[in-house]
Design a protein around this motif. Structure first.
Motif, PDB file in Angstrom:
ATOM      1  N   LYS A  88     -30.431 -89.782  39.430  1.00  0.00           N
ATOM      2  CA  LYS A  88     -30.073 -89.151  38.153  1.00  0.00           C
ATOM      3  C   LYS A  88     -29.445 -90.147  37.181  1.00  0.00           C
ATOM      4  CE  LYS A  88     -31.569 -85.215  38.456  1.00  0.00           C
ATOM      5  NZ  LYS A  88     -32.677 -84.977  37.580  1.00  0.00           N
ATOM      6  N   VAL A  89     -29.203 -91.378  37.636  1.00  0.00           N
ATOM      7  CA  VAL A  89     -28.555 -92.359  36.759  1.00  0.00           C
ATOM      8  C   VAL A  89     -29.368 -92.520  35.472  1.00  0.00           C
ATOM      9  CG1 VAL A  89     -28.174 -94.845  36.512  1.00  0.00           C
ATOM     10  CG2 VAL A  89     -27.334 -93.644  38.531  1.00  0.00           C
ATOM     11  N   ASP A  90     -28.640 -92.427  34.353  1.00  0.00           N
ATOM     12  CA  ASP A  90     -29.295 -92.598  33.061  1.00  0.00           C
ATOM     13  C   ASP A  90     -29.424 -94.095  32.785  1.00  0.00           C
ATOM     14  OD1 ASP A  90     -30.120 -92.676  30.498  1.00  0.00           O
ATOM     15  OD2 ASP A  90     -28.357 -91.683  29.632  1.00  0.00           O
ATOM     16  N   PRO A  91     -30.640 -94.605  32.672  1.00  0.00           N
ATOM     17  CA  PRO A  91     -30.794 -96.062  32.538  1.00  0.00           C
ATOM     18  C   PRO A  91     -30.093 -96.622  31.311  1.00  0.00           C
ATOM     19  CG  PRO A  91     -32.897 -94.919  32.200  1.00  0.00           C
ATOM     20  CD  PRO A  91     -31.927 -93.905  32.721  1.00  0.00           C
ATOM     21  N   VAL A  92     -30.053 -95.828  30.231  1.00  0.00           N
ATOM     22  CA  VAL A  92     -29.398 -96.319  29.019  1.00  0.00           C
ATOM     23  C   VAL A  92     -27.919 -96.563  29.286  1.00  0.00           C
ATOM     24  CG1 VAL A  92     -28.809 -95.744  26.647  1.00  0.00           C
ATOM     25  CG2 VAL A  92     -31.068 -95.147  27.550  1.00  0.00           C
ATOM     26  N   GLU A  93     -27.279 -95.544  29.883  1.00  0.00           N
ATOM     27  CA  GLU A  93     -25.860 -95.674  30.232  1.00  0.00           C
ATOM     28  C   GLU A  93     -25.649 -96.816  31.213  1.00  0.00           C
ATOM     29  OE1 GLU A  93     -23.031 -93.960  29.446  1.00  0.00           O
ATOM     30  OE2 GLU A  93     -24.138 -92.958  27.830  1.00  0.00           O
ATOM     31  N   ALA A  94     -26.508 -96.865  32.216  1.00  0.00           N
ATOM     32  CA  ALA A  94     -26.355 -97.838  33.294  1.00  0.00           C
ATOM     33  C   ALA A  94     -26.459 -99.264  32.772  1.00  0.00           C
ATOM     34  CB  ALA A  94     -27.407 -97.590  34.365  1.00  0.00           C
ATOM     35  N   LEU A  95     -27.409 -99.494  31.868  1.00  0.00           N
ATOM     36  CA  LEU A  95     -27.599-100.851  31.366  1.00  0.00           C
ATOM     37  C   LEU A  95     -26.459-101.261  30.446  1.00  0.00           C
ATOM     38  CD1 LEU A  95     -31.431-100.696  30.706  1.00  0.00           C
ATOM     39  CD2 LEU A  95     -30.254-102.140  32.358  1.00  0.00           C
TER      40      LEU A  95
END
Lengths: 253, 416
Positions: B406-413
């Protein structure tokens, strides 16, 4: 039409595109809107953005912080969703994709280059470059061979076994570019690719990106540095979530 | 599906946090160790007690006389209930479902001891007057000669069958006791056989100090008339021993003018009832063991789940990068579940090895007594435990893996 063009190019029937103007659309955005909900307020980040980038173009997106350029790049990279409008990537509608499909498009259409390189720290240069191929299910032997050739292309064949922590910023960014290229994407999306580098290294990186572009891959660079932006064919300016009209003049021919 | 890269990544991740992985793994190892050791101890207890009980026929009933506590038919309470040969006949005649009926007497009363001598050797042993069928009620191994037989009873022969301890004390090592005379309470008896007990522990030792003489001989030689000390009975296969016990009690109560309400006047012991009670106790203990063990294991597994959640948090950025490179949710989920299963399986395996090793070591010590013998864990139990571990590992990985997917790639990056 685009499919025919790329097929011919892959078969070597057409020379790599050295011309900057193509009639084939690579990225087409119409009336893209995006807003974030912060508490009870909606923050309207992109307002009716129209954008048209042709295949083989190298463009830069400029704008102050908060202008929405990162959001725009995330939407282009299918990392983020948009609220309304239309987005065609290589004539494929990108809308309400399942996670699996989005992952597939990111893998096959798009190569990312980030400001902070975003290499996996526990993998060496070669393994980092091979990651997109891993997700394509390419066998280990084959993807190492392909990754080696791309490392060679950015001049780091001798650094294959090194971990990112053993490399300079410029080297890391070259590894990142090799990784972005390894899956043979249609578009390279570079988010402040020179933001963490000194100016000399920055120019080297831009040199590589230009070479990438000359091989026929569309390149979109987000930057706030004018000298970097000026090395692209066209600058798209964003202000308060709108594309600035007024100077659509190509910077360089 | 064997994916070398995935395994390499999992191993790399575990090696990056050795101490943490070790502590997490310890929780699981400990859980399975506790479960196995408890199961081993439980089986040891069960084996010990069962072995102790194997010297009895489990369908045996014993009935003896006590003092009345209620007045009945003009008789005062406090009267001793004493049985005789007519009671034996009455039981044999009226009660169905009896396989063996053995009236018994003991010299000096129940658990009394009497001096038995041979030449200058003498000691105190329990001397019983018995019928031949008693060997069916209390199994024993005849090591020399024979047990009592029908002719001994009819002819009131002065013969004796002696226990192992009695033989060792009264006879020289290697000496054949059969045909030799021993003196019991001043009367000479010829030894016709010797036995060893099937019972273990204290009960077995007591049994080995017993001497059996024919019931009829006993009554005449020791001057007890037609008295019967108590009855040993076994029910026929498939017959409810409790019903037989009840019938005997009521027949004896009627014959001896005992109030039907006077539970105290007749004593009885039903081995089947006791056996069932013990088996139920074991069932309870086993249930408790699984309960405690499984929950200890669960605590370990929750520990793994927790650590995996932390791992997901730590690797958010990496997950974002992978998503940008085209990682599908499925590939991310399987990576984390595999890691969880791997930690639990390896840790669990070590726990199983340690647990089984410990139980084997205790078994090797050869502790054997009334309540403990041969602790074992069956292979099937260990395999079930291993299967539970793999399953638990998978379950422990589900939530963290789902969070990872569920990790949001935008947030994660964006995160650093």
């Amino acid at each position: 039409m685009n499919a025919l063009y790329s097929m011919l190019m892959e078969q070597g029937a057409l020379p790599p595109c050295r011309c900057t103007v193509s009639f084939v659309s690579m990225i087409r955005l119409t009336k893209i809107n995006k807003s974030y909900r912060i508490g009870q307020h909606a923050l309207h980040v992109l307002r009716d953005v129209d954008l048209h980038i042709k295949a083989g173009e190298m463009v830069s997106i400029m704008g102050s912080s908060g202008s929405g350029k990162s959001t725009l790049l995330n939407i282009l990279g299918i990392l983020d969703q948009y609220d309304s409008g239309d987005y065609y990537l290589d004539e494929t509608p990108i809308r309400a994709l399942s996670e699996r499909k989005a992952a597939m498009y990111r893998n096959r259409f798009i190569g990312f280059v980030f400001q902070s390189f975003n290499l996996l720290p526990f993998k060496n240069a070669l393994e980092n470059v091979a990651v997109p191929l891993y997700y394509q299910g390419v066998s280990r032997r084959k993807r190492n061979r392909i990754a080696t050739s791309y490392l060679d292309r950015v001049g780091l064949a001798d650094w294959a076994e090194h971990l990112p922590s053993e490399m300079s910023g410029g080297q890391k960014q070259r590894v990142a570019i090799a990784r972005a290229l390894v899956a043979r994407p249609r578009v390279i999306l570079a988010d402040e690719p020179t933001g963490a580098l000194d100016s000399e290294t920055s120019y080297q990186i831009m040199q590589i990106l230009e070479e990438v572009n000359q091989s026929g891959i569309t390149v979109v660079v987000v930057t706030h540095e004018h000298d970097i932006a000026e090395r692209t064919h066209r600058i798209i300016r964003l202000h308060d979530g709108r594309v600035q009209t007024g100077d659509p003049v190509p910077v360089r021919q | 599906m064997f994916d070398l890269d995935k395994w390499q990544e999992i191993i790399a991740n575990i090696r990056a946090n050795k101490l943490r992985a070790l502590l997490t793994a310890f929780g699981v190892s400990w859980g399975i160790l506790v479960l196995l050791v408890l199961l081993g101890a439980g089986s040891g207890l069960e084996n010990g007690v069962n072995r102790n009980m194997s010297g009895f026929a489990t369908n045996a009933v014993y009935v003896w006389g006590r003092r009345t506590t209620l007045p009945f038919a003009g008789m005062l309470p406090g009267r001793w209930v004493r049985y005789d040969n007519r009671d034996t006949e009455a039981i044999a005649r009226t009660i169905s479902g009896i396989e063996h009926l053995a009236p018994r007497n003991q010299l000096g009363g129940f658990r009394g001891g009497n001096t038995v001598s041979r030449g200058d050797k003498s000691s105190t042993f329990s001397v019983y007057g018995d019928y031949p069928q008693f060997i069916r009620i209390q199994p024993m191994i005849i090591s020399e000669g024979r047990f009592l037989n029908h002719i001994d009873i009819v002819d009131r022969r002065k013969v004796a069958v002696i226990g192992k301890t009695a033989k060792e004390i009264l006879f020289a090592p290697g000496e054949d006791p059969v045909g030799k005379a021993i003196k019991i309470n001043g009367v000479y008896f010829t030894v016709v056989g010797a036995f060893t007990s099937r019972q273990r522990g204290e009960g077995g030792e007591r049994h080995a100090q017993s001497i059996y003489i024919p019931f009829t001989t006993f009554q005449r030689a020791f001057n007890v008339g037609d008295r019967v000390g108590w009855f040993a009975i076994t029910a026929q296969p498939g017959v409810d021993a409790e019903r037989v016990e009840k019938d005997i009690r009521s027949v004896l109560a009627a014959r001896h003018k005992i109030s039907p309400d006077d539970e105290q006047a007749i004593g009885s012991f039903n081995a089947k009832k006791e056996f069932d009670k013990v088996q139920n106790l074991f069932l309870g203990i086993r249930g408790l063991i699984w309960f405690v063990g499984v929950f200890t294991l669960l605590a370990g597994v929750i520990g793994v789940s927790n650590i995996m959640l932390i791992v997901v948090k730590e690797r958010t950025k990496e997950i974002g990068i992978r998503k940008a490179m085209g990682a599908t949710p499925f590939s991310i989920i399987t990576t984390f579940i595999q890691e969880s299963v791997m930690i639990t399986s390896v840790a669990g395996y070590l726990g199983i090895v340690a647990g089984v090793g410990l139980i084997e070591a205790v078994d090797k010590l050869g502790i054997e007594n009334d309540v403990f013998a041969n602790p074992t864990v069956e292979l099937s139990t260990a395999l079930i435990a291993a299967a539970i571990l793999v399953l638990a590992g998978g379950i422990a990985g589900i939530v963290p893996a789902w969070m990872a997917a569920k990790v949001d790639p935008v947030e994660a990056l964006r995160s650093e």
